[in-house]
Design a protein around this motif. Structure first.
Motif, PDB file in Angstrom:
ATOM      1  N   VAL A  25      -8.449  -2.869   2.153  1.00  0.00           N
ATOM      2  CA  VAL A  25      -7.260  -3.655   1.461  1.00  0.00           C
ATOM      3  C   VAL A  25      -7.813  -5.123   0.988  1.00  0.00           C
ATOM      4  O   VAL A  25      -7.282  -5.537  -0.018  1.00  0.00           O
ATOM      5  CB  VAL A  25      -6.140  -3.829   2.697  1.00  0.00           C
ATOM      6  CG1 VAL A  25      -5.077  -4.905   2.191  1.00  0.00           C
ATOM      7  CG2 VAL A  25      -5.485  -2.615   2.938  1.00  0.00           C
ATOM      8  N   ALA A  73      -1.645  -0.997  -3.784  1.00  0.00           N
ATOM      9  CA  ALA A  73      -2.931  -0.125  -3.692  1.00  0.00           C
ATOM     10  C   ALA A  73      -2.226   1.058  -3.386  1.00  0.00           C
ATOM     11  O   ALA A  73      -1.269   1.509  -2.692  1.00  0.00           O
ATOM     12  CB  ALA A  73      -3.823  -0.672  -2.644  1.00  0.00           C
ATOM     13  N   ARG A  74      -3.050   2.110  -3.655  1.00  0.00           N
ATOM     14  CA  ARG A  74      -2.544   3.446  -3.240  1.00  0.00           C
ATOM     15  C   ARG A  74      -3.764   4.219  -2.625  1.00  0.00           C
ATOM     16  O   ARG A  74      -5.029   4.161  -2.890  1.00  0.00           O
ATOM     17  CB  ARG A  74      -2.104   4.223  -4.319  1.00  0.00           C
ATOM     18  CG  ARG A  74      -2.197   5.799  -4.142  1.00  0.00           C
ATOM     19  CD  ARG A  74      -2.056   6.688  -5.330  1.00  0.00           C
ATOM     20  NE  ARG A  74      -2.243   7.913  -4.906  1.00  0.00           N
ATOM     21  CZ  ARG A  74      -2.481   8.961  -6.031  1.00  0.00           C
ATOM     22  NH1 ARG A  74      -2.772   8.635  -6.934  1.00  0.00           N
ATOM     23  NH2 ARG A  74      -2.852  10.252  -5.505  1.00  0.00           N
ATOM     24  N   THR A  75      -3.564   5.007  -1.444  1.00  0.00           N
ATOM     25  CA  THR A  75      -4.645   5.976  -0.891  1.00  0.00           C
ATOM     26  C   THR A  75      -3.706   7.203  -0.658  1.00  0.00           C
ATOM     27  O   THR A  75      -2.450   7.050  -1.048  1.00  0.00           O
ATOM     28  CB  THR A  75      -5.475   5.446   0.179  1.00  0.00           C
ATOM     29  OG1 THR A  75      -6.537   6.362   0.482  1.00  0.00           O
ATOM     30  CG2 THR A  75      -4.444   5.284   1.553  1.00  0.00           C
ATOM     31  N   LEU A 103       3.497  -1.596   4.116  1.00  0.00           N
ATOM     32  CA  LEU A 103       2.867  -0.079   4.121  1.00  0.00           C
ATOM     33  C   LEU A 103       3.923   1.116   3.797  1.00  0.00           C
ATOM     34  O   LEU A 103       5.030   0.905   4.443  1.00  0.00           O
ATOM     35  CB  LEU A 103       2.287   0.361   5.429  1.00  0.00           C
ATOM     36  CG  LEU A 103       1.785   1.694   5.719  1.00  0.00           C
ATOM     37  CD1 LEU A 103       0.889   2.216   4.380  1.00  0.00           C
ATOM     38  CD2 LEU A 103       1.196   1.931   6.930  1.00  0.00           C
ATOM     39  N   LEU A 111      -5.419   2.185   8.105  1.00  0.00           N
ATOM     40  CA  LEU A 111      -4.639   0.937   7.247  1.00  0.00           C
ATOM     41  C   LEU A 111      -4.091   0.023   8.333  1.00  0.00           C
ATOM     42  O   LEU A 111      -4.161  -1.324   8.046  1.00  0.00           O
ATOM     43  CB  LEU A 111      -3.314   1.537   6.562  1.00  0.00           C
ATOM     44  CG  LEU A 111      -3.917   2.424   5.248  1.00  0.00           C
ATOM     45  CD1 LEU A 111      -2.731   3.190   4.829  1.00  0.00           C
ATOM     46  CD2 LEU A 111      -4.599   1.591   4.104  1.00  0.00           C
ATOM     47  N   VAL A 131       0.654  -1.074  -0.202  1.00  0.00           N
ATOM     48  CA  VAL A 131      -0.089  -0.049   0.003  1.00  0.00           C
ATOM     49  C   VAL A 131       0.823   1.289  -0.051  1.00  0.00           C
ATOM     50  O   VAL A 131       1.755   1.352   0.779  1.00  0.00           O
ATOM     51  CB  VAL A 131      -0.893  -0.078   1.445  1.00  0.00           C
ATOM     52  CG1 VAL A 131      -1.675   1.457   1.315  1.00  0.00           C
ATOM     53  CG2 VAL A 131      -1.907  -1.115   1.277  1.00  0.00           C
ATOM     54  N   ALA A 176      -6.113   0.143  -7.011  1.00  0.00           N
ATOM     55  CA  ALA A 176      -5.359  -0.909  -6.828  1.00  0.00           C
ATOM     56  C   ALA A 176      -5.066  -1.486  -8.206  1.00  0.00           C
ATOM     57  O   ALA A 176      -5.792  -1.646  -9.124  1.00  0.00           O
ATOM     58  CB  ALA A 176      -5.908  -2.146  -5.950  1.00  0.00           C
TER      59      ALA A 176
END
Length: 259
Positions: A117, A104-106, A54, A44, A26, A185
């Motif tokens: 996730v 995945a990105r936020t 992470l 997260l 992530v 993602a």
């Protein structure tokens, strides 16, 4: 690019189960987000699926963003070249170089829902190359009117994107779908194949989506991938300015990318 901790410093110590064997990272780009990133990282770390690495990409912050991220167990990477596209691309390529298969990105002012996730992993394991999640407004920033306005903007932006001639060319293999960079993602293989996130100019999310659309049909709108989005742009740009920005009409006198 410099890494401030060892590559697996952000990984949960529990071993992965066979059903979740593919390494997932992530990535969270951040610039001067010391006041907000703590909530994002805690959201997260309390996911229902914690088998991921992470990575926070600090985009040259001058506050305590990087130190706070490290204190909360994240791997921290420094990208001095300003721009969210630069930070995202650096983070994704670093993750891929260190074994990421799924990404995945936020963003550092967003709150992923507890199952975010798990939903991202599920979409990619099921064979999707890119999963575009659903964004809602953070409840701690605006009341019902602000959240309703945000929903309207997202709906209008999605409709505008589908109808815009530039998004309907014959070179695209998949139809246009609303794509929020802070809720996505993608497989590492597809990220490399499409050319990755453009580093400039900002905003880069639409350009990235169109790169993916030229490469594959394996794109899904994953409604169970939910992120609460910051609505502070509404306060910064105003109602009309925010609507213009979401509808890809520019940001007026304000910078499109505050970095």
């Amino acid at each position: 690019m410099t890494a401030d901790t060892e590559p697996d410093a952000g990984r949960d110590p529990r071993p992965p189960s066979p059903a979740k064997a593919a390494p997932l990272w992530v990535i969270v780009p951040a610039y001067n987000e010391a006041a907000r990133i703590g909530d994002t990282l805690r959201a997260l770390r309390t996911q229902t699926d914690t088998d991921f690495t992470l990575l926070v990409v600090d985009n040259g912050s001058t506050d305590g963003t990087a130190a706070l991220a490290r204190s909360l167990g994240a791997l921290v990477l420094t990208e001095p070249e300003k721009g969210v596209g630069c930070a995202v691309d650096t983070g994704f390529r670093y993750a891929i170089a260190h074994g990421a298969v799924h990404l995945a990105r936020t963003d550092a002012d967003c709150l992923p829902a507890p199952g975010w996730v798990a939903a991202a992993r599920r979409a990619l394991v099921e064979g999707r190359g890119l999963a575009c999640g659903r964004i809602v407004a953070r409840r701690d920033e605006h009341g019902p009117f602000g959240r309703a306005f945000f929903r309207l903007l997202v709906t209008l932006a999605a409709a505008f994107g589908r109808l815009r001639p530039a998004h309907r060319g014959g070179e695209y293999l998949a139809p246009y779908r609303m794509h929020a960079g802070n809720n996505m993602a993608i497989t590492a293989a597809l990220y490399v194949a499409c050319g990755g996130m453009p580093r400039r100019p900002s905003p880069t999310d639409r350009t990235f989506l169109n790169r993916v659309r030229r490469t594959t049909t394996a794109i899904v709108h994953a409604r169970d991938m939910v992120v609460a989005n910051s609505t502070r742009r509404i306060r910064a740009y105003g109602v009309v300015g925010t609507a213009k920005w979401y509808l890809d009409r520019g940001s007026g006198a304000l910078p499109a990318d505050p970095r």
